[in-house]
Write a protein that holds these residues in place. Structure first.
Motif, PDB file in Angstrom:
ATOM      1  N   ILE A   7       5.150   0.085  -1.630  1.00  0.00           N
ATOM      2  CA  ILE A   7       5.298  -0.329  -0.266  1.00  0.00           C
ATOM      3  C   ILE A   7       6.935  -0.426  -0.215  1.00  0.00           C
ATOM      4  O   ILE A   7       7.586  -0.012   0.817  1.00  0.00           O
ATOM      5  CB  ILE A   7       4.796  -1.788  -0.226  1.00  0.00           C
ATOM      6  CG1 ILE A   7       3.156  -1.757   0.143  1.00  0.00           C
ATOM      7  CG2 ILE A   7       5.150  -2.440   1.184  1.00  0.00           C
ATOM      8  CD1 ILE A   7       2.441  -3.068  -0.034  1.00  0.00           C
ATOM      9  N   CYS A  31       1.346   2.451   0.713  1.00  0.00           N
ATOM     10  CA  CYS A  31       2.483   2.985   1.450  1.00  0.00           C
ATOM     11  C   CYS A  31       1.939   3.698   2.813  1.00  0.00           C
ATOM     12  O   CYS A  31       2.949   3.635   3.795  1.00  0.00           O
ATOM     13  CB  CYS A  31       3.065   4.028   0.723  1.00  0.00           C
ATOM     14  SG  CYS A  31       2.524   5.420   0.300  1.00  0.00           S
ATOM     15  N   THR A  87      -6.346   1.487   3.749  1.00  0.00           N
ATOM     16  CA  THR A  87      -5.241   2.306   3.739  1.00  0.00           C
ATOM     17  C   THR A  87      -5.494   3.740   3.466  1.00  0.00           C
ATOM     18  O   THR A  87      -4.626   4.379   4.122  1.00  0.00           O
ATOM     19  CB  THR A  87      -4.185   1.808   2.785  1.00  0.00           C
ATOM     20  OG1 THR A  87      -4.633   1.685   1.500  1.00  0.00           O
ATOM     21  CG2 THR A  87      -3.713   0.297   3.007  1.00  0.00           C
TER      22      THR A  87
END
Length: 403
Positions: free
Chosen positions: A82, A107, A152
């Motif tokens: 991140i 990320c 994600t």
């Protein structure tokens, strides 16, 4: 041509790192500008292309912990990625046209929320399947991480996996993701294996007499790689062959920052001693690329023990260097090794591996023929040119202006 930024958590010398480096080299050859952003890069423990300036590497976030008292590795890896994404978006002037991310998908929300740049995500294997969920504490810890991994990962513009085996696992695991991943096999940069190697086998293993037949194992010193199988099978082989001059070389990626590497290396050495194989087994930790190439060119058979390996680049390296491969009959080797033609696909048992090791020892001409067929298979199906072309097409699709 485009600028591509790679985001990778820890740029060491594993198979995932080799793929990232090869992907960067492939896109460079196609005229693209590439940078790698990572949270850790040790010049003493990395691939040469990331050290000699061939591929620009930016380290950001190394100040963040890799673990908390040896635990919470996944949480720390997610945090570091991140940070790397925040650094890339807000603190660097890289301004890419495509992001290439792999291993850790945490990320992706940052990249998709704060930029309009497409993201290519390379999934080596779902992380949630690699983590332990045995105790209730582990299940409690992993539950939010597993949920976030799936959510994600779904944010990637395009998702790519390393084999059809992994593609099937991906679809079975991430059921809320309805877009099937595309398969992009890792490749070999043949040039790195075609160069001359200065070392000879005896100097590497410290042997005074020429070995009649040398078996080679290459993998990280991790318990999931099942390296003890190679040692135990070799012990049985020795009991079959008596005084025959056979040797086993155990080559492993080793990082003294990783407790498991340190512990498992010692466990394997103790196993060798308990089987009275000290004079017949040599351990090497994170050897240079030149040494590794020399081993592949001068040993006689690769013994590859991981079960349900996601892909496995080592069998390709061995086949290109004309070694027959004895591997477990699951996962990636099912797509790379042709059973009875370029090697053997075995049950993960000591007896099956030992029998195949003995058979190749007694049939040298067959071993040579298997090696020759293996090299042709790699050239035909896993060339760097093919990998470069497919990856370049993926990048091209992502950068086509939307009408």
């Amino acid at each position: 041509m485009s600028k591509i930024v790679f985001l990778h958590p820890d740029l060491g010398i594993g198979g995932a790192e080799r793929l990232v480096v090869d992907a960067a080299l492939a896109l460079q050859l196609k005229g693209h500008q590439v940078h790698i952003v990572t949270s850790y890069h040790d010049p003493a423990h990395c691939f040469p292309e990331t050290k000699d300036g061939t591929i620009p590497v930016i380290v950001s976030g190394n100040w963040l912990p890799r673990s908390i008292f040896g635990r919470f590795l996944a949480l720390c890896a997610y945090t570091r990625m991140i940070w790397a994404s925040f650094y890339t978006v807000f603190l660097s002037n890289l301004q890419p046209q495509v992001y290439f991310c792999d291993q850790v998908s945490m990320c992706l929300p940052v990249l998709r929320l704060f930029t309009s740049v497409p993201v290519l995500f390379y999934c080596h294997f779902p992380d949630l399947l690699l983590a332990s969920h045995q105790s209730w504490i582990q299940k409690l810890y992993r539950a939010p991480l597993d949920w976030m991994e799936e959510k994600t990962t779904s944010l990637a513009t395009t998702t790519v996996v390393n084999s059809h085996f992994t593609a099937g696992v991906f679809c079975d695991t991430f059921k809320s993701i309805h877009q099937n991943p595309r398969v992009l096999y890792p490749s070999l940069n043949f040039h790195s294996f075609d160069r001359e190697c200065g070392n000879n086998l005896n100097s590497i293993i410290g042997a005074e007499q020429v070995m009649d037949f040398v078996y080679l194992s290459i993998n990280r010193y991790e318990r999931k790689k099942n390296l003890g199988l190679a040692i135990k099978a070799f012990g049985v082989l020795k009991s079959y062959l008596g005084d025959a001059k056979v040797h086993l070389i155990m080559v492993g990626g080793y990082d003294d920052r990783l407790v498991e590497n340190v512990e498992h290396y010692e466990e394997l050495r103790m196993l060798v001693t308990s089987l009275q194989l000290d004079d017949s087994v040599t351990f090497l930790r994170s050897p240079s690329d030149e040494t590794k190439t020399c081993l592949l060119k001068n040993c006689h058979t690769l013994v590859y023990t991981p079960d349900k390996e996601h892909f496995g680049i080592v069998p390709l390296e061995a086949m290109y260097c004309q070694l027959p491969v004895i591997a477990v009959n699951s996962g990636g080797p099912l797509e790379t090794v042709e059973d009875h033609r370029t090697g053997y696909l075995c049950h993960p048992t000591v007896e099956d591996f030992a029998e195949k090791m003995k058979y190749l020892y007694g049939n040298r001409n067959l071993a040579i023929q298997m090696g020759e067929r293996g090299r042709q298979r790699v050239i035909q199906h896993f060339s760097f040119n093919s990998f470069s072309q497919q990856l370049n097409e993926l990048v091209g699709e992502l950068t086509v202006p939307k009408i």
